[in-house]
Design an enzyme around this catalytic site. Structure first.
Site, short mmCIF file in Angstrom:
data_model
loop_
_atom_site.label_atom_id
_atom_site.label_comp_id
_atom_site.label_asym_id
_atom_site.label_seq_id
_atom_site.Cartn_x
_atom_site.Cartn_y
_atom_site.Cartn_z
N LYS A 187 34.68 -8.65 -40.46
CA LYS A 187 33.83 -7.46 -40.63
C LYS A 187 33.11 -7.10 -39.33
O LYS A 187 33.16 -5.97 -38.89
CB LYS A 187 32.80 -7.69 -41.76
CG LYS A 187 33.42 -8.01 -43.10
CD LYS A 187 32.37 -8.20 -44.18
CE LYS A 187 31.45 -9.38 -43.96
NZ LYS A 187 32.13 -10.70 -44.01
N ARG B 290 26.48 -7.97 -51.71
CA ARG B 290 27.22 -9.20 -51.96
C ARG B 290 27.09 -9.62 -53.42
O ARG B 290 27.65 -10.64 -53.81
CB ARG B 290 26.67 -10.31 -51.09
CG ARG B 290 27.36 -10.45 -49.75
CD ARG B 290 26.79 -11.68 -49.09
NE ARG B 290 27.62 -12.23 -48.09
CZ ARG B 290 27.44 -12.07 -46.77
NH1 ARG B 290 26.51 -11.28 -46.33
NH2 ARG B 290 28.20 -12.68 -45.92
N ARG C 250 34.30 -19.42 -34.12
CA ARG C 250 33.57 -18.20 -33.75
C ARG C 250 32.46 -18.51 -32.75
O ARG C 250 31.73 -19.48 -32.90
CB ARG C 250 32.96 -17.59 -35.02
CG ARG C 250 31.99 -16.47 -34.75
CD ARG C 250 31.78 -15.58 -35.95
NE ARG C 250 31.07 -16.21 -37.05
CZ ARG C 250 30.83 -15.59 -38.21
NH1 ARG C 250 31.27 -14.36 -38.42
NH2 ARG C 250 30.17 -16.21 -39.16
N ARG D 199 26.94 -20.00 -34.57
CA ARG D 199 25.99 -19.93 -35.68
C ARG D 199 25.87 -21.28 -36.38
O ARG D 199 26.89 -21.91 -36.63
CB ARG D 199 26.44 -18.85 -36.68
CG ARG D 199 26.08 -17.46 -36.23
CD ARG D 199 26.68 -16.39 -37.09
NE ARG D 199 26.58 -16.59 -38.53
CZ ARG D 199 26.98 -15.71 -39.43
NH1 ARG D 199 27.49 -14.56 -39.02
NH2 ARG D 199 26.87 -15.95 -40.70
N ARG E 204 29.27 -21.38 -48.37
CA ARG E 204 29.25 -19.91 -48.20
C ARG E 204 30.50 -19.29 -48.82
O ARG E 204 30.44 -18.27 -49.49
CB ARG E 204 29.20 -19.54 -46.72
CG ARG E 204 27.81 -19.74 -46.13
CD ARG E 204 27.84 -19.64 -44.62
NE ARG E 204 28.27 -18.35 -44.14
CZ ARG E 204 28.85 -18.15 -42.96
NH1 ARG E 204 29.08 -19.16 -42.14
NH2 ARG E 204 29.18 -16.94 -42.59
#
Ligand code: ADP
Ligand code: AMP
Length: 219
Positions: A15, A90, A129, A163, A174
């Protein structure tokens, strides 16, 4: 025509990566609830301190807090010609609240783009990431490296971070939390005739091409 858009997909679906192209193309603000929470956590505001308790565990921040933030953000003048929501809604409650906000502010959604990715590949995406500290541009150790090693393509910055919620244990939770809500949300937007699904397990450029086709057809 205004571009009131929502980019949805599981954590790591792409996203944020795709949002960079869309907001540049249409000159609309990127509204990521995750980014808003991370900024508030960095500043240690009361909302940030509250959100951190949930984010550190990979849980969702409660709906009332999250919806309040989005409503305030949508009231700002820079959303006049459109906006790109990323990571909100969400939950079904958030989706219903967003419909109410859209009516009230005359900023109803025009389209929902769902980046569909097999959950099995998401752990690898999230663990690789890394993000530019100065501008927030997103990279990946294998799939999207900066053109010049150690230098952000976007702003020239040299400092990057990972992160804390991208660690494997938090990622598992998650994904579990988000998987539970994904199908009901997809159904919700499908019934409203707003849903467009793109195959998110292609390379980044091909996903961008598919999204651009959808957006061009909305004009
Ligand atoms: P999200 O915002 O949905 O959580 P990101 O855009 O941050 O996801 O992408 C997660 C990670 O996967 C990032 O490191 C990004 O560079 C990488 N990535 C994004 N899209 C793709 C893709 N189509 N193929 C491979 N890696 C991708
Ligand atoms: P993201 O940057 O979208 O991956 O979000 C990071 C974290 O922020 C999530 O794991 C949640 O804890 C929290 N968060 C972001 N958006 C929402 C939302 N719409 N509702 C509840 N929690 C959220």
């Amino acid at each position: 025509m205004s571009k009131n858009l929502l980019l949805m997909g599981l954590p790591g679906a792409g996203k944020g990566t795709q949002a960079e192209n869309i907001v540049e193309k249409y000159g609309i603000p990127h509204i990521s609830t995750g980014d808003i929470f991370r900024a508030a956590m960095k500043e240690k505001t009361p909302m940030g301190v509250k959100a951190q308790q949930y984010i550190d565990k990979g849980e969702l921040v409660p709906d009332d807090v999250t919806c309040g933030i989005v409503e305030e953000r949508l009231k700002q003048a820079d959303t006049k010609n459109g906006y790109l929501l990323d990571g909100f809604p969400r939950t079904l409650e958030q989706a219903k609240q967003l419909e109410i906000m859209g009516e009230k502010l005359d900023k109803k959604l025009d389209a929902v783009i769902n980046i569909d990715v097999d959950p099995d590949i998401l752990v690898a995406r999230l663990s690789g990431r890394f993000i530019c500290k100065s501008c927030g541009a997103t990279y990946h150790k294998l799939y999207k490296q900066p053109k010049v090693e150690g230098t952000c393509d976007n702003c020239g910055g040299h400092a990057f971070y990972q992160r804390s919620d991208d660690e494997p244990e938090t990622v598992k939770n998650r994904l579990k939390v988000n998987l539970e809500m994904n199908t009901p949300l997809v159904d919700f937007y499908s019934k409203l005739n707003l849903l467009h699904t793109v195959a998110g397990d292609q390379n980044i450029t091909d996903v961008t091409k598919d999204i651009n086709k959808i957006l061009t057809n909305l004009d």
